[in-house]
Design an enzyme around this catalytic site. Sequence first.
Site, PDB file in Angstrom:
ATOM      1  CB  CYS A 237       9.967  -0.250 -12.318  1.00 36.24           C
ATOM      2  SG  CYS A 237       8.310   0.241 -12.792  1.00 36.24           S
TER       3      CYS A 237
ATOM      4  CB  CYS B   1       9.294   2.860 -10.081  1.00 36.24           C
ATOM      5  SG  CYS B   1      10.094   3.354 -11.621  1.00 36.24           S
TER       6      CYS B   1
ATOM      7  CG  ASP C 287      -9.245  -2.596  16.230  1.00 42.28           C
ATOM      8  OD1 ASP C 287      -8.297  -3.203  16.761  1.00 42.28           O
ATOM      9  OD2 ASP C 287      -9.577  -2.755  15.052  1.00 42.28           O
TER      10      ASP C 287
END
Length: 678
Positions: A407, A426, A120
């Site tokens: 935010c 934020c 993978d």
Amino acid sequence: MSNIPEEVKKRVEELREQIEYHNYRYYVLADPVISDEEYDRLMKELIDLEKTYPELVTPDSPTQRIGDKVLDEFRTVQHSEPMLSLDNTYDETQIREFDDRVKRALELQVVEYVAELKIDGVSVALRYEKGKFVLGLTRGDGTRGEDITENLKRVHSIPLRLREPIDIEVRGEIYMPVQEFERLNNERLDLGEPLFANPRNATAGTIRQLDTSVTRRRHLDSFIYYVLNPEKYNLKTQWDALNWLKNLGFKVNPDSKLCKNIDQVIEYWSEWTHRKDDLSYWVDGVVVKVNQFELQRMLGTTAKAPRWAIAFKFPSQKVETKILDITVQVGRTGVLTPVAELEPVQLAGTVVKRASLHNFDYIEEKDIRIGDWVYIEKAGGIIPQVLYVDTNKRTGQEKKIKIPESCPICSGKVGKLNSDDVALRCLNPHCPAKLKRSLETFAARNALDIKGLGEKIIERLVDSGLVKDLADIFYLTPFELTQLGSGIGHKTIANLLSQIEQSKNAPLHKVITGLGIPMVGEKTARILSENMRSIEKIMNATVDELTQIPGIGPEVARSIREYFDDDKTKELIKKLQKAGLRLQEDQRQHEQVLAGLTFAITGVLKNFSRNQIENLIHSLSGKVTDSVTKNTDYLIVGENPGSKLDKAKSIGIKIITESEFLELIKFKAKSPQQQKLF
Ligand code: IVH
């Protein structure tokens, strides 16, 4: 070039041959024949010579694996033959149908296959000219790939020189070992950065970095499984090709199997369905390939995939559930992470109620909406994630979410740090969500371990304005706490205050961990505390001094410097000092029992979890490393040991059992008073 002495040219060439050979022994065969120090010495001699005679530097010199470069962009290059993908099968019936198709087309009764593990990772094409690595490409759109040569040079198992000077192109998989994936995600957790959902995403994100130092530091690995135009090298079968590739210098997966018929393929698949989790890398199935190249050619390919190969996937635990809502979490560093609130559902042993949606790009890419039925899976067996939407179940009532423009906690501005950043953050430094998450980090078990300071109390402390920075918790009074309102009785308050009081005795490394300095997790905190022994010294250390400490890289050093340069940090440290925290290390005698000794651990232990034994060793001043090197003093071996055991045997490291380890501690604890401790 002409005035370089002949013997220098000869020595440089000799060194490159030797280093590449030892690289092969170490990274490909996992069977080194010289010590790390000897290897470093050869490398240093080469680096010095190349510094003195820069004209001698060549792109295939092993020094190119360690120097860093920042590229402007990746150019794209045409593949010499399209890079196809594979069709999938999921059960015995489907794989037998594949076998029937193959046999029918070839008019044969039985066909031989090679069964390989399906790694993978991400596929790459590697070109060599006269045995030298000249080009590495991603799959791209299958016809053109991106030139990631420089990054691939930082993958040590990819040879820069082959053991024969031939022109050749090979293909294979680049992957991130599970241990490295976990290390990286832990580091990202410390940084407050979004986690990688799985090693494949982590590999893809690493291999496409323009700054090669990122790839160099994340230890990627490779398995090669395909050679273009095999007839040029007289190869008749895939099985021979794999062995030949190994001798040429490539890392080839050791667990492939030559199968006489499809029954043996099915047997291999069911065996690995059970064994796959023991591997140190992720696999998601078996790739079944017709062994004879002649037969492969007869079968040919469709536009998308070869007819001579197929993926036989392992069953993965997936379940379907409904997204009730999508909420947004704000992390310690301000990252906004969308979270799917799910109709609770049982999955791989636990009830899952929430799943990470990673970031807003992910939601958009997968078109995930509130009310959608989705498939979820546990990434790495741990973190639940939403895989895809079951669009057949859409009713038209589903709601798309809006990417937050501010935010959700403090209404502050949001933005990305740079254009490469997937995370929305934020930007308000005073956002209460950041303080709340910071307090959680501060009070966590691996930090100050203040059990009573949980999410709910933190919420109230911050919202009421009683706590404005981490140090404020040490100045709380019983009276203030009673003001927090219902549910917080006298007993809770007394407990909390006593725990806070006790936490002042936490050792320095725990305080450092708790500060949540970007890029500084538990391990780095320990290194800092062991080497600097006081906050004051760390605060005053220059980036250079910090990078002198083994285990601290330049990026971490810069991050530490930046953190302590902030006036708010200085104020915070002063406040913590005043509150009476232990901001320096005072070693008690019994803690020194394992001083100077380095341990590595393999297998499952009876009496300890990994964490517990590591903590014990650390608390006795010993060191623990993830791998066995010449500097390891003891390898502690439990049940089902991994490759570390072979390595320890091959380089003659002392191997001890768990009980021998406990004996060792007793023996080392010389005074009777110390012995009582164990
Ligand atoms: S053979 C035409 N062998 O799986 C040849 N692929 O789902 C196709 N993969 O794109 C590739 N392990 O990235 C092959 N042992 C293996 C593999 C393997 C992983 C990947 C590869 C391929 C994808 C198809």
